[in-house]
Motif scaffolding. Structure first.
Motif, PDB file in Angstrom:
ATOM      1  N   ALA A  18      83.043  25.765  39.865  1.00 51.21           N
ATOM      2  CA  ALA A  18      81.971  25.421  38.553  1.00 51.21           C
ATOM      3  C   ALA A  18      80.743  26.486  39.720  1.00 51.21           C
ATOM      4  O   ALA A  18      79.703  27.315  38.881  1.00 51.21           O
ATOM      5  CB  ALA A  18      81.463  24.167  38.111  1.00 51.21           C
ATOM      6  N   ASP A  19      80.191  26.006  40.794  1.00 53.22           N
ATOM      7  CA  ASP A  19      79.258  26.372  40.774  1.00 53.22           C
ATOM      8  C   ASP A  19      79.627  27.944  41.369  1.00 53.22           C
ATOM      9  O   ASP A  19      78.701  28.641  40.731  1.00 53.22           O
ATOM     10  CB  ASP A  19      79.533  25.536  42.154  1.00 53.22           C
ATOM     11  CG  ASP A  19      78.624  24.637  43.142  1.00 53.22           C
ATOM     12  OD1 ASP A  19      77.738  23.793  42.109  1.00 53.22           O
ATOM     13  OD2 ASP A  19      79.254  23.778  43.473  1.00 53.22           O
ATOM     14  N   ARG A  20      80.411  28.756  41.281  1.00 52.23           N
ATOM     15  CA  ARG A  20      80.844  30.012  41.226  1.00 52.23           C
ATOM     16  C   ARG A  20      80.830  30.616  40.396  1.00 52.23           C
ATOM     17  O   ARG A  20      79.433  31.186  40.185  1.00 52.23           O
ATOM     18  CB  ARG A  20      81.895  30.592  41.691  1.00 52.23           C
ATOM     19  CG  ARG A  20      82.860  31.423  41.675  1.00 52.23           C
ATOM     20  CD  ARG A  20      83.924  31.780  42.167  1.00 52.23           C
ATOM     21  NE  ARG A  20      84.706  31.698  41.415  1.00 52.23           N
ATOM     22  CZ  ARG A  20      84.948  31.763  40.691  1.00 52.23           C
ATOM     23  NH1 ARG A  20      84.563  32.891  39.997  1.00 52.23           N
ATOM     24  NH2 ARG A  20      86.093  31.056  39.406  1.00 52.23           N
ATOM     25  N   GLN A  21      81.381  29.798  38.923  1.00 49.52           N
ATOM     26  CA  GLN A  21      80.928  30.799  37.661  1.00 49.52           C
ATOM     27  C   GLN A  21      79.176  30.260  37.403  1.00 49.52           C
ATOM     28  O   GLN A  21      78.534  31.015  36.906  1.00 49.52           O
ATOM     29  CB  GLN A  21      81.737  29.622  36.390  1.00 49.52           C
ATOM     30  CG  GLN A  21      82.745  29.874  36.499  1.00 49.52           C
ATOM     31  CD  GLN A  21      84.316  28.796  34.931  1.00 49.52           C
ATOM     32  OE1 GLN A  21      82.505  27.810  34.640  1.00 49.52           O
ATOM     33  NE2 GLN A  21      84.860  29.447  35.453  1.00 49.52           N
ATOM     34  N   ALA A  22      78.841  29.398  37.459  1.00 45.65           N
ATOM     35  CA  ALA A  22      76.802  28.929  37.452  1.00 45.65           C
ATOM     36  C   ALA A  22      76.067  30.103  38.257  1.00 45.65           C
ATOM     37  O   ALA A  22      74.848  30.431  37.837  1.00 45.65           O
ATOM     38  CB  ALA A  22      76.726  27.548  37.996  1.00 45.65           C
ATOM     39  N   VAL A  23      76.584  30.506  39.303  1.00 37.32           N
ATOM     40  CA  VAL A  23      76.359  31.685  40.530  1.00 37.32           C
ATOM     41  C   VAL A  23      75.852  32.494  39.162  1.00 37.32           C
ATOM     42  O   VAL A  23      75.310  33.734  39.862  1.00 37.32           O
ATOM     43  CB  VAL A  23      77.042  31.937  42.006  1.00 37.32           C
ATOM     44  CG1 VAL A  23      76.074  33.130  42.478  1.00 37.32           C
ATOM     45  CG2 VAL A  23      76.339  30.808  42.806  1.00 37.32           C
ATOM     46  N   GLU A  24      77.448  32.838  38.937  1.00 36.53           N
ATOM     47  CA  GLU A  24      77.607  34.457  38.514  1.00 36.53           C
ATOM     48  C   GLU A  24      77.038  34.316  36.959  1.00 36.53           C
ATOM     49  O   GLU A  24      75.845  36.021  37.056  1.00 36.53           O
ATOM     50  CB  GLU A  24      79.364  34.703  37.856  1.00 36.53           C
ATOM     51  CG  GLU A  24      80.386  34.622  39.607  1.00 36.53           C
ATOM     52  CD  GLU A  24      80.938  34.510  39.437  1.00 36.53           C
ATOM     53  OE1 GLU A  24      81.857  33.916  37.957  1.00 36.53           O
ATOM     54  OE2 GLU A  24      82.596  35.130  40.245  1.00 36.53           O
ATOM     55  N   LEU A  25      76.954  33.548  36.351  1.00 36.85           N
ATOM     56  CA  LEU A  25      76.510  33.046  35.101  1.00 36.85           C
ATOM     57  C   LEU A  25      74.417  33.272  35.334  1.00 36.85           C
ATOM     58  O   LEU A  25      73.951  33.950  34.675  1.00 36.85           O
ATOM     59  CB  LEU A  25      76.550  32.006  34.376  1.00 36.85           C
ATOM     60  CG  LEU A  25      77.897  32.030  33.847  1.00 36.85           C
ATOM     61  CD1 LEU A  25      77.862  30.630  33.408  1.00 36.85           C
ATOM     62  CD2 LEU A  25      78.626  32.856  32.801  1.00 36.85           C
TER      63      LEU A  25
END
Length: 295
Positions: A214-221
């Motif tokens: 989730a953190d990775r996806q948040a950073v990517e988003l």
């Protein structure tokens, strides 16, 4: 008078005849089977008299030995067995049996009371043989029915030498010895705690994976959104500059005036609206012109 003297003799003869007739027959009912013995040896039907009815024998010489033809019970004493996993169990079992070969039964154990210890040993041996070849969980599960069938088959083979058939075998209980219950409970508790710790560890690992994803996806988003916003902002700035350039090209004096007004607006914001500027400053040009215009 002679007839009176003959009466006792006649009565005696009748009594002897009745006694001889009474001792010449024997009855076998539906609950029994019998062997005819003469001087201790079996004579007549060596397989035994098993059909209900009236049979004959030689008075005084022959003797009849009766045996049960019904199904009989036997209960074993508590027996301690050790399955493959070395978890000792206390087993109580009972069986149903019947005499199928009276001659062999008489030769082997003589009577029912003498047969009980022999049959108990046969059952105990079969129980140890079968239950000693499986783990304790199988004994305590639904597999118990199959194990009882195996015990019956093993005991039946051994009991045939006694002239007996084992009809059925059932286990009344299969429990841990009293002295082992506490240790077993503690071991079960430790195993459950270990399993719970493993489950919690796996859950935490899965939670960390989900959180990291989730953190990775948040950073990517966020990065993608910032990139798009910078692109849009750059395009807007370029379009604004193009509009300003076009406007400046059309009327440079108006563009200079607009720029000055924007500068005045930004400078006079807030509570401090006092400016110390040289009167000859270019910044004061339009303010000065605005003040002089009414004259």
């Amino acid at each position: 008078m002679s007839q009176v003297k003959k009466a006792p003799i006649i009565l005696g003869a009748v009594g002897v005849a009745l006694f001889a007739i009474y001792n010449s027959v024997f009855i076998v009912d539906e609950r029994q089977q019998a062997l005819k013995l003469r001087f201790g040896q079996v004579v007549g039907q060596t397989e035994g008299y098993r059909d209900p009815g009236l049979y004959f024998k030689v008075p005084v010489i022959d003797r009849i030995a009766y045996y049960e033809d019904r199904i009989l019970p036997i209960e074993t004493s508590s027996l301690e067995v050790t399955p493959l996993d070395d978890r000792r169990l206390v087993v109580d079992a009972f069986a149903r049996w019947r005499i199928t070969d009276p001659l062999r039964f008489r030769q082997s154990v003589s009577n029912e009371q003498a047969a009980l210890p022999r049959l108990e040993r046969v059952l105990n041996a079969a129980i140890r043989e079968v239950l000693g070849g499986v783990v304790s969980d199988a004994i305590l599960s639904s597999d118990r029915i199959e194990l009882m069938n195996q015990i019956r088959a093993s005991a039946r083979r051994s009991a045939q030498t006694l002239g007996v058939e084992i009809i059925d075998v059932r286990m009344r209980r299969a429990d841990l010895p009293t002295q082992n219950l506490q240790a077993t409970f503690q071991r079960m508790q430790a195993e459950r705690e270990r399993e719970a710790a493993d489950e919690r560890a796996r859950g935490q690992e899965a939670a960390q994976k989900v959180q990291a994803n989730a953190d990775r996806q948040a950073v990517e988003l966020v990065s993608e959104a910032r990139k798009q916003s910078e692109v849009i902002r750059g395009e807007a700035d370029a379009q604004r500059n193009r509009v300003f350039a076009e406007a400046f090209g059309r009327d440079p004096e108006f563009f200079a005036f607009y720029r000055s007004l924007r500068a005045y607006e930004q400078s006079l914001k807030g509570s401090n609206s006092t400016l110390v500027i040289s009167p000859n400053s270019e910044f004061f040009e339009y303010l000065d012109g605005a003040a002089a215009s009414p004259q």
